[in-house]
Design a protein around this motif. Structure first.
Motif, PDB file in Angstrom:
ATOM      1  N   PRO A 324      11.444   5.534 -15.168  1.00 50.64           N
ATOM      2  CA  PRO A 324      10.280   5.530 -14.279  1.00 50.64           C
ATOM      3  C   PRO A 324      10.572   4.665 -13.043  1.00 50.64           C
ATOM      4  O   PRO A 324      11.337   3.701 -13.131  1.00 50.64           O
ATOM      5  CB  PRO A 324       9.173   4.897 -15.129  1.00 50.64           C
ATOM      6  CG  PRO A 324       9.701   4.821 -16.527  1.00 50.64           C
ATOM      7  CD  PRO A 324      11.183   4.907 -16.456  1.00 50.64           C
ATOM      8  N   ASN A 325       9.974   5.029 -11.938  1.00 57.44           N
ATOM      9  CA  ASN A 325      10.151   4.267 -10.707  1.00 57.44           C
ATOM     10  C   ASN A 325       9.284   3.003 -10.765  1.00 57.44           C
ATOM     11  O   ASN A 325       8.103   3.032 -10.446  1.00 57.44           O
ATOM     12  CB  ASN A 325       9.747   5.162  -9.524  1.00 57.44           C
ATOM     13  CG  ASN A 325       9.834   4.429  -8.201  1.00 57.44           C
ATOM     14  OD1 ASN A 325      10.128   3.230  -8.155  1.00 57.44           O
ATOM     15  ND2 ASN A 325       9.581   5.148  -7.132  1.00 57.44           N
ATOM     16  N   LEU A 326       9.929   1.912 -11.195  1.00 58.59           N
ATOM     17  CA  LEU A 326       9.158   0.683 -11.437  1.00 58.59           C
ATOM     18  C   LEU A 326       8.591   0.088 -10.153  1.00 58.59           C
ATOM     19  O   LEU A 326       7.495  -0.478 -10.145  1.00 58.59           O
ATOM     20  CB  LEU A 326      10.037  -0.355 -12.145  1.00 58.59           C
ATOM     21  CG  LEU A 326      10.484  -0.005 -13.562  1.00 58.59           C
ATOM     22  CD1 LEU A 326      11.344  -1.124 -14.134  1.00 58.59           C
ATOM     23  CD2 LEU A 326       9.288   0.263 -14.464  1.00 58.59           C
ATOM     24  N   ALA A 327       9.334   0.248  -9.063  1.00 59.18           N
ATOM     25  CA  ALA A 327       8.916  -0.383  -7.803  1.00 59.18           C
ATOM     26  C   ALA A 327       7.559   0.151  -7.347  1.00 59.18           C
ATOM     27  O   ALA A 327       6.732  -0.596  -6.831  1.00 59.18           O
ATOM     28  CB  ALA A 327       9.975  -0.139  -6.729  1.00 59.18           C
ATOM     29  N   ASP A 328       7.322   1.451  -7.562  1.00 54.03           N
ATOM     30  CA  ASP A 328       6.068   2.055  -7.095  1.00 54.03           C
ATOM     31  C   ASP A 328       5.051   2.230  -8.221  1.00 54.03           C
ATOM     32  O   ASP A 328       4.051   2.921  -8.050  1.00 54.03           O
ATOM     33  CB  ASP A 328       6.357   3.430  -6.480  1.00 54.03           C
ATOM     34  CG  ASP A 328       7.201   3.323  -5.232  1.00 54.03           C
ATOM     35  OD1 ASP A 328       7.169   2.240  -4.609  1.00 54.03           O
ATOM     36  OD2 ASP A 328       7.892   4.294  -4.877  1.00 54.03           O
ATOM     37  N   ALA A 329       5.315   1.626  -9.383  1.00 50.47           N
ATOM     38  CA  ALA A 329       4.479   1.911 -10.547  1.00 50.47           C
ATOM     39  C   ALA A 329       3.110   1.236 -10.455  1.00 50.47           C
ATOM     40  O   ALA A 329       3.008   0.095 -10.006  1.00 50.47           O
ATOM     41  CB  ALA A 329       5.196   1.456 -11.813  1.00 50.47           C
ATOM     42  N   ARG A 330       2.082   1.944 -10.863  1.00 46.36           N
ATOM     43  CA  ARG A 330       0.724   1.397 -10.923  1.00 46.36           C
ATOM     44  C   ARG A 330       0.654   0.393 -12.074  1.00 46.36           C
ATOM     45  O   ARG A 330       0.950   0.734 -13.219  1.00 46.36           O
ATOM     46  CB  ARG A 330      -0.257   2.528 -11.176  1.00 46.36           C
ATOM     47  CG  ARG A 330      -1.674   2.059 -11.491  1.00 46.36           C
ATOM     48  CD  ARG A 330      -2.642   2.271 -10.359  1.00 46.36           C
ATOM     49  NE  ARG A 330      -2.814   3.683 -10.087  1.00 46.36           N
ATOM     50  CZ  ARG A 330      -3.921   4.366 -10.410  1.00 46.36           C
ATOM     51  NH1 ARG A 330      -4.911   3.763 -11.038  1.00 46.36           N
ATOM     52  NH2 ARG A 330      -4.022   5.645 -10.102  1.00 46.36           N
ATOM     53  N   PRO A 331       0.254  -0.857 -11.795  1.00 43.68           N
ATOM     54  CA  PRO A 331       0.138  -1.832 -12.885  1.00 43.68           C
ATOM     55  C   PRO A 331      -1.151  -1.626 -13.676  1.00 43.68           C
ATOM     56  O   PRO A 331      -2.228  -1.444 -13.094  1.00 43.68           O
ATOM     57  CB  PRO A 331       0.130  -3.183 -12.167  1.00 43.68           C
ATOM     58  CG  PRO A 331      -0.337  -2.875 -10.778  1.00 43.68           C
ATOM     59  CD  PRO A 331      -0.080  -1.416 -10.488  1.00 43.68           C
ATOM     60  N   LEU A 332      -1.043  -1.607 -14.989  1.00 42.45           N
ATOM     61  CA  LEU A 332      -2.203  -1.464 -15.865  1.00 42.45           C
ATOM     62  C   LEU A 332      -2.190  -2.620 -16.855  1.00 42.45           C
ATOM     63  O   LEU A 332      -1.121  -3.006 -17.334  1.00 42.45           O
ATOM     64  CB  LEU A 332      -2.149  -0.133 -16.627  1.00 42.45           C
ATOM     65  CG  LEU A 332      -2.108   1.148 -15.792  1.00 42.45           C
ATOM     66  CD1 LEU A 332      -1.827   2.351 -16.696  1.00 42.45           C
ATOM     67  CD2 LEU A 332      -3.409   1.341 -15.033  1.00 42.45           C
ATOM     68  N   ASP A 333      -3.374  -3.142 -17.143  1.00 47.14           N
ATOM     69  CA  ASP A 333      -3.459  -4.305 -18.028  1.00 47.14           C
ATOM     70  C   ASP A 333      -4.202  -3.917 -19.302  1.00 47.14           C
ATOM     71  O   ASP A 333      -5.321  -3.443 -19.245  1.00 47.14           O
ATOM     72  CB  ASP A 333      -4.199  -5.435 -17.290  1.00 47.14           C
ATOM     73  CG  ASP A 333      -3.956  -6.774 -17.958  1.00 47.14           C
ATOM     74  OD1 ASP A 333      -2.951  -6.898 -18.695  1.00 47.14           O
ATOM     75  OD2 ASP A 333      -4.786  -7.684 -17.768  1.00 47.14           O
ATOM     76  N   MET A 334      -3.554  -4.131 -20.446  1.00 49.83           N
ATOM     77  CA  MET A 334      -4.111  -3.690 -21.722  1.00 49.83           C
ATOM     78  C   MET A 334      -4.139  -4.842 -22.727  1.00 49.83           C
ATOM     79  O   MET A 334      -3.251  -4.964 -23.577  1.00 49.83           O
ATOM     80  CB  MET A 334      -3.276  -2.512 -22.253  1.00 49.83           C
ATOM     81  CG  MET A 334      -3.606  -2.041 -23.651  1.00 49.83           C
ATOM     82  SD  MET A 334      -5.224  -1.351 -23.830  1.00 49.83           S
ATOM     83  CE  MET A 334      -5.003   0.258 -23.080  1.00 49.83           C
ATOM     84  N   PRO A 335      -5.141  -5.730 -22.609  1.00 45.95           N
ATOM     85  CA  PRO A 335      -5.286  -6.742 -23.659  1.00 45.95           C
ATOM     86  C   PRO A 335      -5.889  -6.128 -24.922  1.00 45.95           C
ATOM     87  O   PRO A 335      -6.749  -5.267 -24.842  1.00 45.95           O
ATOM     88  CB  PRO A 335      -6.246  -7.773 -23.036  1.00 45.95           C
ATOM     89  CG  PRO A 335      -6.977  -7.042 -21.965  1.00 45.95           C
ATOM     90  CD  PRO A 335      -6.152  -5.860 -21.551  1.00 45.95           C
ATOM     91  N   MET A 336      -5.362  -6.558 -26.081  1.00 49.05           N
ATOM     92  CA  MET A 336      -5.888  -6.090 -27.363  1.00 49.05           C
ATOM     93  C   MET A 336      -6.556  -7.271 -28.046  1.00 49.05           C
ATOM     94  O   MET A 336      -5.953  -8.334 -28.187  1.00 49.05           O
ATOM     95  CB  MET A 336      -4.754  -5.577 -28.248  1.00 49.05           C
ATOM     96  CG  MET A 336      -3.997  -4.417 -27.630  1.00 49.05           C
ATOM     97  SD  MET A 336      -2.872  -3.648 -28.801  1.00 49.05           S
ATOM     98  CE  MET A 336      -1.639  -4.877 -28.955  1.00 49.05           C
ATOM     99  N   GLU A 337      -7.797  -7.058 -28.474  1.00 47.38           N
ATOM    100  CA  GLU A 337      -8.544  -8.150 -29.095  1.00 47.38           C
ATOM    101  C   GLU A 337      -9.215  -7.684 -30.373  1.00 47.38           C
ATOM    102  O   GLU A 337      -9.400  -6.495 -30.585  1.00 47.38           O
ATOM    103  CB  GLU A 337      -9.628  -8.648 -28.128  1.00 47.38           C
ATOM    104  CG  GLU A 337      -9.095  -9.371 -26.909  1.00 47.38           C
ATOM    105  CD  GLU A 337     -10.249  -9.830 -26.030  1.00 47.38           C
ATOM    106  OE1 GLU A 337     -10.475 -11.055 -25.973  1.00 47.38           O
ATOM    107  OE2 GLU A 337     -10.919  -8.976 -25.422  1.00 47.38           O
TER     108      GLU A 337
END
Ligand SMILES: [Cu+2]
Length: 466
Positions: A324-337
């Protein structure tokens, strides 16, 4: 062995011929049945009778499905169960409408009804299929089977045998050997999940596979358990890992340490039997008391004609395995609780906020990015072809096996090195991992814990790719 009785070209030609006279129902040879129904099988030790199960095709594991890469798989699910169901084709980068998730990609199939699954198989490798309607109960009752996609004949590795080993555990009542049916037990849902008291391979607790010295086998291990993480090691063999979750490794990796196989994960191994005639090789499982017990027994009977071979070469890569193209990748945050001994105070559910006490009353114990269970709003909306990187933070004291439908991902090490392609990744307590993928498959894709009790009590969300 279930193989298609008609070639793809033949099928298209017959469709074209039929079109001139209007649509006609598919013949059985073109759409073979996959029967889901109750049956009874001998899985408990001697002295017990048969155990009542639900199965595909009357066997445990369910009917093994075999096809070749690039072909279509066609099966008419015939629901002879007393409950509604659907089939998920785990790890297949599939047409979304065929993904089998009741409530997201299709309606559940009512008792007595059918559903036609018909899709292309883009990748070779070891996959499996299982129920995806109330899967915490239906998979535990036996609704799963292997799905093996062969490489093109010229690309297949040179082995003497190719064996599927489906690892599973069963929670049986020791009085009568029947399945304990407290699937929504709050204690197991809020802890590590449903663990069986009878552990086996291909539904046999003493699974035995005779081998020969110097024989080379391809072993396809599938973890079909609801929640059990298998810690395994091999004895009396030298071995290499050649694929994970169906996807070939760039180079075979020699087996040195133990193998960790989380629920839904697969590993393809090449093993050469080194044990002598009369000895026993096999696969050992680390149990809760930290002792090693047999998971598969390989008695060595005779010597293969060939002498020791050179190390195996890599499997041919599947399509669309680019980084995957990391430089242009959309950051997603997935905390698990959530879970027992967790810090979750509450979360979003059904459009509103709920406190932990109310969630417990509702049998919900876990959240993904603050959301409990499937919501109308996806966790993320991605454009087709968009790269994404997701940070998964396990803020619970339990491990979780996170599975993305429709697309494989790579784990990204802290130094940025991409790992192998997988569809299910184990995230240990208090661990933070990063995965990256290209959203190249349009549709509504589930992202959930494959500890199926966790998925049913909050750890299920989805990603929309348009
Ligand atoms: Cu989990």
């Amino acid at each position: 062995m279930a193989r298609f009785a008609i070639s793809r070209r033949g099928f298209c030609a017959s469709l074209a011929a039929g079109a001139a006279f209007g649509p006609r129902p598919l013949r059985a040879a073109e759409m073979p049945d996959l029967m889901a129904g109750p049956t009874s099988v001998q899985i408990a030790p001697e002295g017990y009778g048969k155990t009542n199960v639900w199965s595909y095709g009357g066997t445990i594991p369910g009917t093994p499905l075999h096809a070749r890469q690039g072909e279509r798989l066609r099966r008419r699910l015939v629901n002879e169960l007393p409950v509604a169901t659907s089939v998920h084709w785990h790890g297949i980068r599939i047409d979304n409408a065929m993904d089998g998730v009741a409530g997201l990609t299709q309606d559940p199939v009512a008792p007595g009804e059918t559903f036609d699954y018909d899709f292309v198989l883009p990748d070779a490798g070891t996959y499996w299929y299982h129920a995806h309607t109330n899967s915490m109960e239906q998979v535990a009752r036996g609704l799963s089977g292997p799905l093996i996609i062969a490489e093109a004949a010229s690309d297949a590795p040179d082995v003497d045998r190719d064996e599927v080993l489906m690892l599973d555990d069963w929670l049986l009542n020791p009085e009568d050997g029947q399945i304990v049916d407290n699937f929504d037990n709050a204690m197991t849902l809020s802890h590590g999940g449903r663990m069986g008291n009878l552990i086996g391979t291909n539904a046999q607790y003493d699974y035995t596979l005779p081998v020969k010295t110097n024989e080379r086998l391809r072993l396809r291990l599938i973890n079909a358990a609801n929640a059990r993480i298998f810690g395994l090691r091999l004895e009396g063999v030298t071995g290499w890992t050649i694929a994970l979750d169906g996807m070939p490794l760039e180079e075979p990796e020699p087996l040195t340490g133990p193998i960790i196989l989380a629920p839904a994960q697969r590993i393809d191994l090449i093993i050469d039997v080194t044990a002598d005639e009369g000895d026993t090789a096999g696969i050992l499982r680390r149990d809760d008391e930290d002792t090693w017990r047999p998971q598969a027994i390989f008695p060595v009977r005779g010597r293969a004609s060939k002498s020791k071979r050179a190390a195996p070469s890599a499997l041919p890569p599947n399509p669309r395995m680019d980084m995957p193209n990391l430089a242009d990748a959309r950051p997603l945050d997935m905390p698990m609780e959530g879970g027992a001994m967790g810090r979750m105070r509450g979360g979003r559910m059904g459009g509103g906020m709920m406190g932990f006490r109310d969630l417990m009353q509702a049998g919900q114990f876990w959240s993904l990015a603050g959301q409990i269970g499937l919501d109308e709003t996806p966790f993320a909306r991605l454009s087709r072809g968009e790269p994404a990187r997701m940070t998964i933070t396990n803020d619970t004291v339990f491990p979780h096996a996170m599975h993305l439908h429709g697309m494989h991902f790579r784990t990204i090490a802290t130094d940025g090195t991409p790992g192998p392609m997988r569809d299910t990744v184990l995230v240990l307590p208090n661990e933070k991992i990063e995965i990256a993928f290209t959203a190249d498959n349009p549709g509504k894709w589930l992202f959930h814990c494959h500890m199926l009790g966790h998925a049913a009590s909050g750890m299920t969300t989805w990603i929309d790719v348009t």
